[in-house]
Design a protein around this motif. Structure first.
Motif, PDB file in Angstrom:
ATOM      1  N   GLU A 119     -39.533   2.258  45.314  1.00  0.00           N
ATOM      2  CA  GLU A 119     -40.222   2.856  46.348  1.00  0.00           C
ATOM      3  C   GLU A 119     -41.836   2.089  46.336  1.00  0.00           C
ATOM      4  OE1 GLU A 119     -39.964   6.875  46.341  1.00  0.00           O
ATOM      5  OE2 GLU A 119     -37.935   6.791  47.303  1.00  0.00           O
ATOM      6  N   ASN A 120     -42.797   2.713  46.113  1.00  0.00           N
ATOM      7  CA  ASN A 120     -44.097   2.276  45.823  1.00  0.00           C
ATOM      8  C   ASN A 120     -44.631   2.153  44.613  1.00  0.00           C
ATOM      9  OD1 ASN A 120     -44.324   1.678  48.727  1.00  0.00           O
ATOM     10  ND2 ASN A 120     -44.937   4.119  48.906  1.00  0.00           N
ATOM     11  N   SER A 121     -43.705   2.490  43.529  1.00  0.00           N
ATOM     12  CA  SER A 121     -44.245   2.741  42.037  1.00  0.00           C
ATOM     13  C   SER A 121     -43.801   1.320  41.317  1.00  0.00           C
ATOM     14  CB  SER A 121     -43.577   3.781  41.395  1.00  0.00           C
ATOM     15  OG  SER A 121     -44.133   5.009  41.984  1.00  0.00           O
ATOM     16  N   SER A 122     -44.597   0.472  40.712  1.00  0.00           N
ATOM     17  CA  SER A 122     -44.539  -0.738  39.903  1.00  0.00           C
ATOM     18  C   SER A 122     -43.826  -0.106  38.526  1.00  0.00           C
ATOM     19  CB  SER A 122     -45.613  -1.621  40.074  1.00  0.00           C
ATOM     20  OG  SER A 122     -46.587  -1.008  39.350  1.00  0.00           O
ATOM     21  N   PHE A 123     -43.459  -1.122  38.110  1.00  0.00           N
ATOM     22  CA  PHE A 123     -42.834  -0.867  36.503  1.00  0.00           C
ATOM     23  C   PHE A 123     -43.711  -1.864  35.569  1.00  0.00           C
ATOM     24  CE2 PHE A 123     -39.551  -1.527  33.026  1.00  0.00           C
ATOM     25  CZ  PHE A 123     -39.637  -0.402  32.652  1.00  0.00           C
ATOM     26  N   SER A 124     -44.922  -1.927  35.873  1.00  0.00           N
ATOM     27  CA  SER A 124     -45.928  -2.951  35.060  1.00  0.00           C
ATOM     28  C   SER A 124     -46.164  -2.511  33.827  1.00  0.00           C
ATOM     29  CB  SER A 124     -47.182  -2.846  35.860  1.00  0.00           C
ATOM     30  OG  SER A 124     -48.050  -3.893  35.171  1.00  0.00           O
ATOM     31  N   GLY A 125     -45.680  -3.560  32.880  1.00  0.00           N
ATOM     32  CA  GLY A 125     -45.561  -3.302  31.305  1.00  0.00           C
ATOM     33  C   GLY A 125     -44.501  -3.047  30.625  1.00  0.00           C
ATOM     34  N   GLY A 126     -43.290  -2.625  31.669  1.00  0.00           N
ATOM     35  CA  GLY A 126     -41.927  -2.454  30.895  1.00  0.00           C
ATOM     36  C   GLY A 126     -41.343  -3.668  30.672  1.00  0.00           C
ATOM     37  N   LYS A 127     -40.148  -3.704  30.117  1.00  0.00           N
ATOM     38  CA  LYS A 127     -39.338  -4.634  29.490  1.00  0.00           C
ATOM     39  C   LYS A 127     -38.075  -4.629  30.932  1.00  0.00           C
ATOM     40  CE  LYS A 127     -41.281  -5.742  25.505  1.00  0.00           C
ATOM     41  NZ  LYS A 127     -41.695  -7.262  25.370  1.00  0.00           N
ATOM     42  N   VAL A 128     -37.759  -6.131  31.156  1.00  0.00           N
ATOM     43  CA  VAL A 128     -36.809  -6.551  31.892  1.00  0.00           C
ATOM     44  C   VAL A 128     -35.514  -7.411  31.044  1.00  0.00           C
ATOM     45  CG1 VAL A 128     -35.872  -7.253  34.310  1.00  0.00           C
ATOM     46  CG2 VAL A 128     -38.128  -6.174  33.977  1.00  0.00           C
ATOM     47  N   TYR A 129     -34.536  -7.131  30.938  1.00  0.00           N
ATOM     48  CA  TYR A 129     -33.698  -7.737  30.167  1.00  0.00           C
ATOM     49  C   TYR A 129     -32.363  -8.256  30.859  1.00  0.00           C
ATOM     50  CZ  TYR A 129     -35.867  -6.502  25.789  1.00  0.00           C
ATOM     51  OH  TYR A 129     -36.718  -6.225  24.728  1.00  0.00           O
ATOM     52  N   GLY A 130     -32.111  -9.495  30.757  1.00  0.00           N
ATOM     53  CA  GLY A 130     -30.676  -9.800  31.477  1.00  0.00           C
ATOM     54  C   GLY A 130     -29.710  -9.885  30.120  1.00  0.00           C
ATOM     55  N   ILE A 131     -28.875  -9.030  30.177  1.00  0.00           N
ATOM     56  CA  ILE A 131     -27.907  -8.899  29.001  1.00  0.00           C
ATOM     57  C   ILE A 131     -26.319  -9.520  29.236  1.00  0.00           C
ATOM     58  CG2 ILE A 131     -29.376  -6.991  28.310  1.00  0.00           C
ATOM     59  CD1 ILE A 131     -27.035  -5.046  29.274  1.00  0.00           C
ATOM     60  N   ASP A 132     -25.814  -9.476  28.238  1.00  0.00           N
ATOM     61  CA  ASP A 132     -24.229  -9.906  28.419  1.00  0.00           C
ATOM     62  C   ASP A 132     -23.588  -8.660  28.067  1.00  0.00           C
ATOM     63  OD1 ASP A 132     -24.748  -9.621  25.496  1.00  0.00           O
ATOM     64  OD2 ASP A 132     -24.279 -11.750  25.160  1.00  0.00           O
ATOM     65  N   THR A 133     -22.283  -8.893  27.758  1.00  0.00           N
ATOM     66  CA  THR A 133     -21.387  -7.655  27.531  1.00  0.00           C
ATOM     67  C   THR A 133     -21.550  -7.182  26.042  1.00  0.00           C
ATOM     68  OG1 THR A 133     -19.705  -9.195  27.110  1.00  0.00           O
ATOM     69  CG2 THR A 133     -19.576  -8.529  29.301  1.00  0.00           C
ATOM     70  N   LYS A 159     -25.270  -6.750  41.630  1.00  0.00           N
ATOM     71  CA  LYS A 159     -26.824  -6.677  41.659  1.00  0.00           C
ATOM     72  C   LYS A 159     -26.871  -5.309  41.366  1.00  0.00           C
ATOM     73  CE  LYS A 159     -28.170  -8.533  45.262  1.00  0.00           C
ATOM     74  NZ  LYS A 159     -29.110  -9.218  46.337  1.00  0.00           N
ATOM     75  N   VAL A 160     -26.471  -4.782  39.900  1.00  0.00           N
ATOM     76  CA  VAL A 160     -26.661  -3.288  39.592  1.00  0.00           C
ATOM     77  C   VAL A 160     -27.445  -3.374  38.377  1.00  0.00           C
ATOM     78  CG1 VAL A 160     -24.550  -2.584  40.112  1.00  0.00           C
ATOM     79  CG2 VAL A 160     -24.557  -3.892  38.067  1.00  0.00           C
ATOM     80  N   ALA A 161     -28.121  -2.239  37.903  1.00  0.00           N
ATOM     81  CA  ALA A 161     -29.007  -2.165  36.697  1.00  0.00           C
ATOM     82  C   ALA A 161     -28.986  -0.930  35.575  1.00  0.00           C
ATOM     83  CB  ALA A 161     -30.443  -2.091  37.227  1.00  0.00           C
ATOM     84  N   LEU A 162     -29.309  -1.051  34.566  1.00  0.00           N
ATOM     85  CA  LEU A 162     -29.414   0.083  33.694  1.00  0.00           C
ATOM     86  C   LEU A 162     -30.852   0.286  33.329  1.00  0.00           C
ATOM     87  CD1 LEU A 162     -26.469  -0.908  31.341  1.00  0.00           C
ATOM     88  CD2 LEU A 162     -26.347   0.861  33.013  1.00  0.00           C
ATOM     89  N   VAL A 163     -30.986   1.659  33.180  1.00  0.00           N
ATOM     90  CA  VAL A 163     -32.555   1.753  32.657  1.00  0.00           C
ATOM     91  C   VAL A 163     -32.201   2.643  31.231  1.00  0.00           C
ATOM     92  CG1 VAL A 163     -33.593   1.828  35.182  1.00  0.00           C
ATOM     93  CG2 VAL A 163     -32.728   3.841  34.022  1.00  0.00           C
ATOM     94  N   ASP A 164     -33.185   2.441  30.399  1.00  0.00           N
ATOM     95  CA  ASP A 164     -33.120   3.312  29.339  1.00  0.00           C
ATOM     96  C   ASP A 164     -34.053   4.735  29.782  1.00  0.00           C
ATOM     97  OD1 ASP A 164     -35.826   2.890  29.114  1.00  0.00           O
ATOM     98  OD2 ASP A 164     -35.762   1.703  27.324  1.00  0.00           O
ATOM     99  N   SER A 165     -33.723   5.691  28.732  1.00  0.00           N
ATOM    100  CA  SER A 165     -34.360   7.126  29.185  1.00  0.00           C
ATOM    101  C   SER A 165     -35.963   6.932  29.495  1.00  0.00           C
ATOM    102  CB  SER A 165     -34.295   7.764  27.849  1.00  0.00           C
ATOM    103  OG  SER A 165     -34.489   7.482  26.697  1.00  0.00           O
ATOM    104  N   TYR A 166     -36.591   5.851  28.806  1.00  0.00           N
ATOM    105  CA  TYR A 166     -38.097   6.088  28.745  1.00  0.00           C
ATOM    106  C   TYR A 166     -38.447   5.304  30.408  1.00  0.00           C
ATOM    107  CZ  TYR A 166     -37.633   6.626  23.911  1.00  0.00           C
ATOM    108  OH  TYR A 166     -37.227   7.262  22.778  1.00  0.00           O
ATOM    109  N   THR A 221     -37.338   0.030  29.544  1.00  0.00           N
ATOM    110  CA  THR A 221     -36.526  -1.065  29.656  1.00  0.00           C
ATOM    111  C   THR A 221     -35.521  -1.010  30.861  1.00  0.00           C
ATOM    112  OG1 THR A 221     -36.644  -1.406  27.557  1.00  0.00           O
ATOM    113  CG2 THR A 221     -34.978  -3.001  28.440  1.00  0.00           C
ATOM    114  N   VAL A 222     -35.534  -1.930  31.606  1.00  0.00           N
ATOM    115  CA  VAL A 222     -34.392  -2.141  32.897  1.00  0.00           C
ATOM    116  C   VAL A 222     -33.797  -3.334  32.498  1.00  0.00           C
ATOM    117  CG1 VAL A 222     -34.343  -2.695  35.051  1.00  0.00           C
ATOM    118  CG2 VAL A 222     -36.197  -1.177  34.648  1.00  0.00           C
ATOM    119  N   MET A 223     -32.390  -3.251  32.607  1.00  0.00           N
ATOM    120  CA  MET A 223     -31.317  -4.079  32.156  1.00  0.00           C
ATOM    121  C   MET A 223     -30.461  -4.475  33.364  1.00  0.00           C
ATOM    122  SD  MET A 223     -30.091  -2.201  28.855  1.00  0.00           S
ATOM    123  CE  MET A 223     -31.186  -1.477  27.663  1.00  0.00           C
ATOM    124  N   ILE A 224     -30.132  -5.947  33.454  1.00  0.00           N
ATOM    125  CA  ILE A 224     -29.297  -6.452  34.763  1.00  0.00           C
ATOM    126  C   ILE A 224     -28.330  -7.130  33.899  1.00  0.00           C
ATOM    127  CG2 ILE A 224     -31.024  -6.318  36.446  1.00  0.00           C
ATOM    128  CD1 ILE A 224     -31.655  -9.168  36.376  1.00  0.00           C
TER     129      ILE A 224
END
Length: 423
Positions: A119-133, A159-166, A221-224
């Motif tokens: 929405e209008n909230s950014s994830f600035s400073g977080g980690k984005v990972y493109g991960i394998d199986t 286009k799906v994503a996982l997020v960690d608890s933080y 962390t956000v993972m795709i």
């Protein structure tokens, strides 16, 4: 030999107080050494656990440029020069490397440019990972809610994503993230699951201050899927690797071997001229440096404690000389009926060795108890060292032999006639 040991115990029992006072220096010295060694070993294990976790055994192998870690974020979102691309054959070679149980290859960014939004909230400073199986399994992640990635997500470029608890707490405070739509690089992704690392994959945190220190900068962390990475970021970017090793002791060697394999991609693409190089994060070297610092300090304490062993040895020599004087007639009688020098020598050496060995065993028991008390009172970890226990008992026996040698030789060299005439 057995008769000499029996006589030695008989002599100790006959003079309980004198024997105890003689052994006191040995008892204090051995107890001090056992307690110090136990503290050293416990501290070393705690240092190792705090840096690499207990049971994780993963090594990060990351791309560097010059003396610093390479980061695509510093180049306005794009890659700099001819970045190395890892081929499938290199990845397969890594998986076949000795001591490697599993390996994962992934893209990563720190979201300084606010490319991730909910929405209008950014994830600035977080980690984005493109991960394998293999990523979740290798790094010890567990699915808390929703689901993880499946093969169809990769095959169909979903286009799906996982997020960690933080990240879930940061972007979706008080709400269930599963099913929410987030933007990554202006592309919509559906959050399908929330993940969290298992306790074994994290450094040990024994106090609230340890917890606060570790998590104070954790945003999440956000993972795709790695196959979707070019959809959001549209550049050829290098991959990093994490390998899971079968044993903590093999981490440094295996990490170096994997880095050497990955550096083949640099030589094949000519990226070496740009200063690119894969380097393994040698956590074990940092562990060793800290352990060496701790052990060098505590080794001085061991030398100080060893002084009491010297004092104890002198006490043994003194009491054995007194014993020779008291038993002069007994020695003369034995020699008169045919006892040889080596028999007399063996008897008194055995008495000295048994005396100090008993003191060593009492010292070991006292040292183990003392280390437990120190652990409870000071809150410092301890770990009992079996080699130190065996070594202490053997060393105490050697003290008895060395310091009992002079009295034993004196006894063996007595003239039987003079000995029988003595008062």
């Amino acid at each position: 030999m057995f008769e000499n040991i029996r006589l030695a115990f008989q002599g100790i029992w006959s003079h309980k107080m004198r024997s105890f006072l003689t052994m006191l220096g040995i008892i204090i010295g051995i107890a001090s050494i056992i307690a110090i060694v136990s503290t050293i070993k416990g501290t070393s294990e705690q240092i190792k656990d705090n840096l690499i976790g207990s049971g994780n055994n993963t090594v990060n192998v990351t791309l560097s440029q010059g003396d610093s870690a390479y980061s695509v974020d510093y180049y306005d979102g794009g890659s700099s020069g001819s970045t190395p691309i890892l081929s499938q054959s290199l990845k397969d070679e890594v998986l076949k490397t000795d001591h490697v149980e599993n390996a994962t290859f992934f893209y990563s960014r720190t979201d300084y440019n606010s490319s991730v939004y909910y929405e209008n909230s950014s994830f600035s400073g977080g980690k984005v990972y493109g991960i394998d199986t293999n990523y979740l399994n290798t790094c010890g992640y567990q699915v808390r809610s929703g689901r993880g990635f499946v093969e169809a997500d990769y095959d169909n470029f979903r286009k799906v994503a996982l997020v960690d608890s933080y990240a879930a707490d940061t972007m979706f405070p008080g709400a269930n993230p599963v099913g929410k739509i987030i933007e990554i690089g202006s592309e919509p992704y559906t959050v399908v699951g929330v993940v969290r690392q298992s306790a074994d994959s994290l450094p040990n945190m024994d106090t609230p201050s340890d917890f606060d220190s570790y998590y104070e900068n954790v945003i999440g962390t956000v993972m795709i899927p790695n196959k979707c990475w070019p959809i959001s970021y549209k550049f050829d970017e290098p991959e990093n690797a994490i390998v899971k090793v079968d044993s903590t002791d093999n981490m440094s060697e295996t990490g170096s071997a994997v880095a050497k394999i990955l550096n083949k991609s640099i030589s094949s693409t000519g990226s070496g001229s740009s200063g690119f190089k894969y380097k393994a994060d040698d956590v074990m070297q940092r562990v060793k440096d800290l352990q060496d610092l701790s052990e060098s300090t505590n080794s001085q304490l061991i030398w100080i404690a060893s002084i009491s062993l010297l004092v104890g040895g002198i006490g043994v020599m003194n009491i054995m000389l007194v014993s020779v004087t008291e038993r002069t007639k007994e020695i003369g009688l034995k020699k008169a009926i045919g006892a040889r020098k080596k028999v007399i020598l063996g008897q008194f050496l055995t008495e000295a060795a048994v005396l100090t060995s008993v003191g060593g065993i009492i010292g070991v028991v006292l040292g183990i108890g003392l280390s437990k008390v120190v652990s409870k009172v000071a809150g410092s970890p301890t770990a009992i060292s079996v080699p130190a226990i065996i070594g202490s008992v053997v060393f105490s026996m050697l003290i008895g032999i060395i310091f009992g040698l002079l009295p034993s030789v004196k006894a063996a060299n007595l003239n039987p006639i003079d000995a029988l005439r003595s008062e």
